[in-house]
Write a protein that holds these residues in place. Structure first.
Motif, PDB file in Angstrom:
ATOM      1  N   ASN A  27       0.412  -1.397  -0.337  1.00 14.32           N
ATOM      2  CA  ASN A  27      -0.015  -0.427  -0.003  1.00 14.32           C
ATOM      3  C   ASN A  27       0.454   1.367   0.047  1.00 14.32           C
ATOM      4  N   ASN A  28       1.799   1.244   0.486  1.00 17.41           N
ATOM      5  CA  ASN A  28       2.176   2.447   1.165  1.00 17.41           C
ATOM      6  C   ASN A  28       3.609   2.622  -0.307  1.00 17.41           C
ATOM      7  N   VAL A  29       4.395   2.060  -1.017  1.00 21.53           N
ATOM      8  CA  VAL A  29       4.357   2.056  -1.869  1.00 21.53           C
ATOM      9  C   VAL A  29       3.508   2.225  -3.051  1.00 21.53           C
ATOM     10  N   ALA A  30       2.254   1.857  -3.386  1.00 23.71           N
ATOM     11  CA  ALA A  30       1.773   2.196  -4.133  1.00 23.71           C
ATOM     12  C   ALA A  30       1.401   3.371  -3.748  1.00 23.71           C
ATOM     13  N   VAL A  31       1.519   3.913  -2.891  1.00 21.92           N
ATOM     14  CA  VAL A  31       0.670   5.233  -2.766  1.00 21.92           C
ATOM     15  C   VAL A  31       2.009   6.426  -3.278  1.00 21.92           C
ATOM     16  N   ASP A  32       3.140   5.873  -2.658  1.00 22.24           N
ATOM     17  CA  ASP A  32       4.309   6.332  -3.371  1.00 22.24           C
ATOM     18  C   ASP A  32       3.881   6.262  -4.806  1.00 22.24           C
ATOM     19  N   LEU A  33       4.077   5.511  -5.379  1.00 28.56           N
ATOM     20  CA  LEU A  33       4.477   5.435  -6.472  1.00 28.56           C
ATOM     21  C   LEU A  33       2.654   6.346  -7.430  1.00 28.56           C
ATOM     22  N   LEU A  34       2.051   6.501  -7.025  1.00 21.90           N
ATOM     23  CA  LEU A  34       0.979   7.130  -7.047  1.00 21.90           C
ATOM     24  C   LEU A  34       0.936   8.583  -7.239  1.00 21.90           C
ATOM     25  N   GLY A  35       1.737   9.293  -6.546  1.00 22.32           N
ATOM     26  CA  GLY A  35       2.316  10.823  -5.947  1.00 22.32           C
ATOM     27  C   GLY A  35       3.021  11.159  -6.797  1.00 22.32           C
ATOM     28  N   ASN A  36       4.002   9.973  -7.754  1.00 24.59           N
ATOM     29  CA  ASN A  36       5.136  10.589  -7.962  1.00 24.59           C
ATOM     30  C   ASN A  36       4.682  10.415  -8.950  1.00 24.59           C
ATOM     31  N   VAL A  37       4.060   9.739  -9.494  1.00 23.72           N
ATOM     32  CA  VAL A  37       3.299   9.493 -11.293  1.00 23.72           C
ATOM     33  C   VAL A  37       2.744  10.658 -11.375  1.00 23.72           C
ATOM     34  N   LYS A  38       1.994  11.365 -10.296  1.00 26.40           N
ATOM     35  CA  LYS A  38       1.603  12.329 -10.916  1.00 26.40           C
ATOM     36  C   LYS A  38       1.957  13.594 -10.859  1.00 26.40           C
ATOM     37  N   ARG A  39       3.545  12.919 -10.168  1.00 24.66           N
ATOM     38  CA  ARG A  39       3.684  14.520  -9.708  1.00 24.66           C
ATOM     39  C   ARG A  39       4.911  14.749 -11.493  1.00 24.66           C
ATOM     40  N   GLU A  40       5.111  13.817 -12.076  1.00 22.71           N
ATOM     41  CA  GLU A  40       5.896  13.688 -13.163  1.00 22.71           C
ATOM     42  C   GLU A  40       4.935  13.624 -14.291  1.00 22.71           C
ATOM     43  N   SER A  41       3.888  13.733 -14.301  1.00 21.67           N
ATOM     44  CA  SER A  41       2.865  13.368 -15.573  1.00 21.67           C
ATOM     45  C   SER A  41       3.216  14.925 -16.576  1.00 21.67           C
ATOM     46  N   PRO A  42       3.341  15.231 -17.780  1.00 22.10           N
ATOM     47  CA  PRO A  42       3.302  16.561 -17.718  1.00 22.10           C
ATOM     48  C   PRO A  42       1.868  16.805 -18.153  1.00 22.10           C
ATOM     49  N   VAL A  43       2.054  18.387 -17.547  1.00 25.16           N
ATOM     50  CA  VAL A  43       0.304  19.171 -17.499  1.00 25.16           C
ATOM     51  C   VAL A  43       0.073  20.000 -18.749  1.00 25.16           C
ATOM     52  N   ASP A  44      -0.826  19.701 -19.181  1.00 27.43           N
ATOM     53  CA  ASP A  44      -1.373  20.835 -20.261  1.00 27.43           C
ATOM     54  C   ASP A  44      -2.517  21.379 -19.770  1.00 27.43           C
ATOM     55  N   HIS A  45      -3.701  20.285 -19.841  1.00 26.53           N
ATOM     56  CA  HIS A  45      -4.926  21.011 -18.985  1.00 26.53           C
ATOM     57  C   HIS A  45      -5.338  19.982 -17.427  1.00 26.53           C
ATOM     58  N   GLY A  46      -4.480  19.078 -17.390  1.00 21.89           N
ATOM     59  CA  GLY A  46      -4.585  18.508 -16.016  1.00 21.89           C
ATOM     60  C   GLY A  46      -5.400  17.274 -16.121  1.00 21.89           C
ATOM     61  N   ARG A  47      -5.713  16.695 -17.347  1.00 21.19           N
ATOM     62  CA  ARG A  47      -6.710  15.920 -17.160  1.00 21.19           C
ATOM     63  C   ARG A  47      -5.404  15.003 -16.941  1.00 21.19           C
ATOM     64  N   LEU A  48      -4.507  14.289 -17.812  1.00 20.51           N
ATOM     65  CA  LEU A  48      -3.585  12.984 -16.926  1.00 20.51           C
ATOM     66  C   LEU A  48      -2.838  12.858 -15.743  1.00 20.51           C
ATOM     67  N   GLN A  49      -2.602  13.945 -15.649  1.00 19.20           N
ATOM     68  CA  GLN A  49      -2.060  14.230 -14.157  1.00 19.20           C
ATOM     69  C   GLN A  49      -3.185  13.825 -12.851  1.00 19.20           C
ATOM     70  N   GLY A  50      -4.254  14.435 -13.373  1.00 21.04           N
ATOM     71  CA  GLY A  50      -5.827  13.975 -12.258  1.00 21.04           C
ATOM     72  C   GLY A  50      -6.159  12.291 -12.942  1.00 21.04           C
ATOM     73  N   SER A  51      -6.050  11.997 -13.801  1.00 21.51           N
ATOM     74  CA  SER A  51      -6.186  10.789 -14.454  1.00 21.51           C
ATOM     75  C   SER A  51      -5.335   9.293 -13.951  1.00 21.51           C
ATOM     76  N   TRP A  52      -4.361   9.077 -12.165  1.00 20.95           N
ATOM     77  CA  TRP A  52      -4.095   8.010 -12.361  1.00 20.95           C
ATOM     78  C   TRP A  52      -4.346   8.092 -11.210  1.00 20.95           C
ATOM     79  N   THR A  53      -5.000   6.113 -10.462  1.00 20.99           N
ATOM     80  CA  THR A  53      -5.852   5.293  -9.573  1.00 20.99           C
ATOM     81  C   THR A  53      -4.598   4.444  -9.525  1.00 20.99           C
ATOM     82  N   ILE A  54      -5.164   4.054  -7.857  1.00 18.70           N
ATOM     83  CA  ILE A  54      -4.643   2.378  -7.937  1.00 18.70           C
ATOM     84  C   ILE A  54      -5.843   1.221  -7.362  1.00 18.70           C
ATOM     85  N   PHE A  55      -5.222   0.401  -8.199  1.00 16.36           N
ATOM     86  CA  PHE A  55      -6.820  -0.548  -8.445  1.00 16.36           C
ATOM     87  C   PHE A  55      -6.236  -1.921  -7.361  1.00 16.36           C
TER      88      PHE A  55
END
Length: 145
Positions: A27-55
């Motif tokens: 869980n902790n690794v997945a939450v950290d990964l989620l945060g890092n991928v969101k922060r690293e996602s390029p932002v134009d409109h923010g849709r990509l950055q906001g599209s990440w989820t943990i399953f």
């Protein structure tokens, strides 16, 4: 669609004796990964950055993925920069791609593509570098919880 799979199959027998430790680590690794991928996602409109989820994929298995259907194209590149290394050609003869550049309309029947951004790999590397810290944090959570 970009998917990142995270599995921890083996944890030292000593650590396995702490109830639920492996699940806390995952869980902790997945939450950290989620945060890092969101922060690293390029932002134009923010849709990509906001599209990440943990399953939750079952015991000790999580998937971090984007619902944006273009995430893989942005990450891996397209056209001459993508996996096929060929320009993008309009599929209809006589038709052209149309887009704006600096407020001016541009028409062409061939596009080079976009360079890969590799933001997924960057996020994964940042999480990988923190795994020892995340394991210690998980052990402390298990002791307190």
């Amino acid at each position: 669609m970009v998917k990142i799979y995270l599995e921890i199959n083996e944890i030292n027998n000593v650590l396995d004796n702490i109830d639920g430790l492996s699940e806390k680590i995952v869980n902790n690794v997945a939450v950290d990964l989620l945060g890092n991928v969101k922060r690293e996602s390029p932002v134009d409109h923010g849709r990509l950055q906001g599209s990440w989820t943990i399953f939750d994929d079952g015991p000790n298995q999580k998937t971090v993925k984007s619902s944006a259907n273009y995430a893989d194209y942005v990450n891996s590149g397209t056209g001459i920069y993508g996996p096929h290394k060929t320009p993008i050609v309009h599929p209809t003869i006589g038709k052209k791609f149309a887009f704006q550049v600096n407020g001016k309309m541009v028409y062409t029947n061939i596009i080079k593509g976009i360079k890969p951004r590799r933001f997924v790999e960057s996020g994964m590397e940042k999480t990988q570098n923190r795994i020892p810290e995340l394991v210690i944090h998980s052990i402390n959570q298990a002791k307190l919880g």
